[in-house]
Design a protein around this motif. Structure first.
Motif, PDB file in Angstrom:
ATOM      1  N   ARG A  84      -2.919 -38.801   9.114  1.00 25.05           N
ATOM      2  CA  ARG A  84      -2.277 -39.962   9.923  1.00 25.05           C
ATOM      3  C   ARG A  84      -3.716 -40.445  10.735  1.00 25.05           C
ATOM      4  N   LYS A  85      -4.816 -39.341  11.220  1.00 26.96           N
ATOM      5  CA  LYS A  85      -6.101 -39.761  12.060  1.00 26.96           C
ATOM      6  C   LYS A  85      -6.407 -40.602  11.448  1.00 26.96           C
ATOM      7  N   GLN A 141      -5.099 -44.097  10.998  1.00 26.61           N
ATOM      8  CA  GLN A 141      -5.390 -44.474  12.709  1.00 26.61           C
ATOM      9  C   GLN A 141      -6.413 -45.588  13.365  1.00 26.61           C
ATOM     10  N   LYS A 144      -4.789 -48.646  10.783  1.00 29.53           N
ATOM     11  CA  LYS A 144      -3.042 -48.434   9.665  1.00 29.53           C
ATOM     12  C   LYS A 144      -2.373 -47.209   9.914  1.00 29.53           C
ATOM     13  N   ASP A 145      -0.837 -47.152   9.933  1.00 34.88           N
ATOM     14  CA  ASP A 145      -0.318 -46.031  10.236  1.00 34.88           C
ATOM     15  C   ASP A 145       0.275 -44.941   9.353  1.00 34.88           C
ATOM     16  N   HIS A 173       6.623 -42.224  10.424  1.00 41.25           N
ATOM     17  CA  HIS A 173       7.101 -40.856  10.358  1.00 41.25           C
ATOM     18  C   HIS A 173       7.707 -40.355   8.858  1.00 41.25           C
TER      19      HIS A 173
END
Length: 710
Positions: free
Chosen positions: A557-558, A561, A565-566, A569
């Motif tokens: 995720r990091k 980001q 981007k993402d 969840h």
């Protein structure tokens, strides 16, 4: 030239030399069938025959059935296929019952149909060669021995003793065959082999098969014998527990063996042919032959290796990190005679890694599978050290440290200074993009990913990952090294999670999603097993460690980001978070995860999973479809995105790397055999019900018309 050369010597012994034209090995192809028919006609017309000897002009005796022919058999061809099988068996049976001695002179390996020809002889004399292998491995390709192997093995060994060789495809060497009474004598040269075969014919002028002698009883008794009947009462249930109903071959073998043991030989051969036809014209055998035979052979032949690069061999391999992965790579490398430098931050850690090899080798010695001298030779090839200078002269260095970009960069730069000219630097990362890791290298053309699977000594696959600038020479060397240590390489392009880790994640996440939805955990695990997966998603998540999965998700995720981007969840993240941070359950290594691990007892699902229990209505088939489709659709996306470059690598990699259901032939073959039109419709249904992860890739839509993804 005929596939069987007919020659009669001065003593009236007919020597049948099998020599399939245009092939390096003898197989039961159309040439052989035609030649066998002609041979039988000659035998019928030939007066004064005193015996028959089968021998081979090839390096091995006989390789078995022609799988190129077998894979073509369709359900509508069943009658014709059955008739061809029956004719061949009738001809072999004619030779077997001619009233003269028949000998198989086994100059090498005889598997499948080759072993069946040998079993059809009254005596088998083998060359004393430790490399020779005998047996009936058809079950591993979704088939059964259809040339009389079931009938004769049962009559010679008895039902119980024959089952492991028939239903598990166990192969055996000369010594084992002698101890079973299946090889009658051995010879140390080809000349002696023929001399002994001729002598046996002369010494046994009235020979016949022991089971053709009136009053012969099957060893251990037939199915009506109380002791055998007792075993057979529970055997089908035990078998179903192992196969979970995914594999028709072992069930057909058991049925053919038991039914055939209750009737005469010729009727038993007919029963065997019927079951063989059922399997050969069925889909599961086609899936398994396509992948486990044609696919694996393509990889062995270097399908994904650059063609114009000379063959290469590693002579000294450095391994950074002596943890479980590093220790396993060291063992797998040293056992192939390659010098290894196993480096860690301390000599104690490095020695601990070397001790892993010692433990595995000691076990082999205690089992009689290795001499103590050979063990010591292997151990002497491993240098345990904390000194980077010991890496000097390594032509391949593999880092196997913790999944942290900064740490990997640090060890890369420290070790690379000692890499030999033209050497390769590899990372054993399972998720981090290789192009990013290669930035730490002084020459990213020599940098590549070698993703091993745990435990390395058991897992056959290595995923080779090309970075953006990895050279063809580096890829070829990596491919050669993987084959040098006896592993199976697949080649993929760089991407987060590559192919195997990415798709493996979809399987585990689907299991966690089902739990979050309120499905009973035991039902989830059973659905995965019935889908053909080797273990359930909750059990495998415990093996991986919940904390590692959480770490990888957070790091991914990091990284995304940082690229703007993402990572959407997933409910599976909430399950992991609750398990780790609320319940303190981190996985098997920590002693508690989705399962409890009582000391000295059997693991079992943790009662606390009732936390997620709801009254949810979902069928087992729906869960099976979700488990298989979520993986196969993502595999297809990998192919569409050019992470994967070939269907062969996709299918082999999914089975050997992820544990995708072997009966399907692999994740892309699952869609092919399902029927692309039906697979598209099912994907659309699943997407409508469960979300975008089931969205059909454009490639699936594009290929519906042709009916095959290739």
């Amino acid at each position: 030239m005929s596939a069987i050369q007919y020659e009669k010597n001065a003593d009236g012994i007919v020597i049948l030399t099998m020599d399939s034209p245009n092939q390096s090995a003898n197989t039961m192809n159309a040439d052989f069938q035609k030649a066998l028919n002609e041979t039988v006609e000659k035998l019928k017309a030939d007066a004064g025959i005193t015996g028959i000897i089968f021998r081979s002009a090839k390096k091995t005796f006989f390789a078995g059935g022609d799988l190129d022919d077998l894979i073509q058999a369709r359900p509508e061809d069943a009658k014709e296929f059955f008739d061809v099988v029956q004719l061949m068996k009738k001809e072999l049976r004619y030779i077997e019952t001619l009233g003269v001695p028949v000998v198989a002179a086994l100059n090498g390996t005889a598997l499948g149909g080759g072993w069946e020809i040998a079993l059809g002889c009254h005596a088998r004399i083998a060359l004393n060669d430790p490399k020779s292998k005998f047996g009936l491995p058809e079950v591993t390709l979704g088939l059964l021995p259809g040339g009389g192997g079931i009938v004769r093995m049962v009559r010679l060994l008895g039902l119980q003793n024959a089952f492991p060789f028939l239903m598990e495809g166990k192969q055996f060497g000369v010594d084992k065959a002698k101890s079973l009474g299946l090889i009658h004598d051995t010879a140390d040269s080809i000349d002696e082999l023929m001399e002994k075969s001729i002598a046996w014919v002369k010494a046994n002028p009235k020979s016949q098969q022991p089971f053709d002698v009136k009053g012969y009883k099957i060893p251990g008794g037939d199915p009506k014998t109380p002791a055998v009947a007792q075993i057979l009462a529970i055997a089908p249930a035990m078998l179903r527990d192992k196969t979970k109903g995914c594999y028709p071959a072992p069930e057909a073998i058991m049925a053919a063996a038991v039914e055939g043991a209750q009737v005469d030989v010729d009727t038993a051969l007919t029963i065997e042919s019927r079951y063989f036809t059922y399997l050969a014209t069925g889909q599961v055998a086609k899936n398994m032959i396509g992948t486990f035979w044609h696919g694996l052979n393509a990889i062995k032949a270097g399908a994904s290796r650059p063609k114009d690069v000379a063959k290469w061999q590693a002579t000294k391999v450095g391994i950074l990190g002596a943890g479980m992965m590093g220790a396993g790579i060291a063992y797998s490398t040293a056992t192939k005679g390659i010098a290894v430098v196993l480096k860690d931050v301390s000599v104690e850690n490095a020695e601990k890694g070397k001790a892993y090899s010692q433990k595995l080798l000691d076990k082999k010695v205690s089992q009689g599978r290795m001499t103590a001298e050979k063990r010591d030779q292997v151990l002497n090839l491993i240098t345990a050290t904390a000194n980077a200078e010991d890496l000097k002269g390594c032509d391949l260095i593999i880092e196997a440290v913790f999944e942290n970009q900064e740490l990997k960069a640090k060890v890369t730069q420290e070790a690379e200074a000692f890499l030999a000219d033209g050497g390769v630097f590899a990372s054993n990362t399972s998720t981090l993009p290789i192009t990013g890791l290669a930035k730490a290298s002084k020459d990213d053309r020599n940098f590549i990913g070698l993703h091993f699977f745990s435990p390395v000594d058991k897992m056959p696959l290595v995923e080779i990952i090309k970075g953006q600038n990895t050279s063809a020479e580096t890829l070829a060397k990596a491919y050669d090294y993987v084959q040098q240590i006896g592993k199976t390489p697949i080649v993929v392009n760089d991407s987060r999670g590559f192919f195997t880790s990415r798709v493996f994640g979809t399987f585990v996440n689907e299991g966690l999603r089902l739990l979050a939805e309120g499905v009973h955990p035991a039902r989830i695990e059973m659905a995965a097993l019935k889908a053909g997966m080797p273990v359930g998603p909750l059990a495998i998540q415990d093996e991986v460690a919940l904390t590692l999965s959480e770490h990888v998700t957070n790091e991914t995720r990091k990284a995304l980001q940082a690229e703007g981007k993402d990572l959407p969840h997933s409910p599976s993240e909430d399950v992991l978070k609750t398990m780790i941070h609320e319940f303190g359950r981190k996985g098997k290594a920590a002693g508690a995860g989705f399962y409890d691990y009582p000391e000295g007892g059997k693991k079992h699902l943790w009662d606390g999973l009732s936390h997620w229990k709801k009254d949810v209505d979902i069928s087992e088939q729906e869960m099976i479809d979700r488990i298989l489709f979520v993986q196969s659709l993502d595999t297809l996306r990998c192919y569409e995105e050019n992470v994967l470059e070939s269907v062969v690598d996709a299918n082999i990699g999914s089975i050997f790397g992820i544990g995708f259901a072997p009966w399907t032939g692999g994740a892309i073959q699952f869609l092919n055999q399902y029927g692309l039109d039906k697979a598209l419709a099912r994907a659309n249904e699943l997407e409508a019900k469960y979300g975008e992860r089931f969205k059909a890739p454009q490639l699936l839509k594009d290929k519906v018309a042709s009916g095959k993804i290739d």
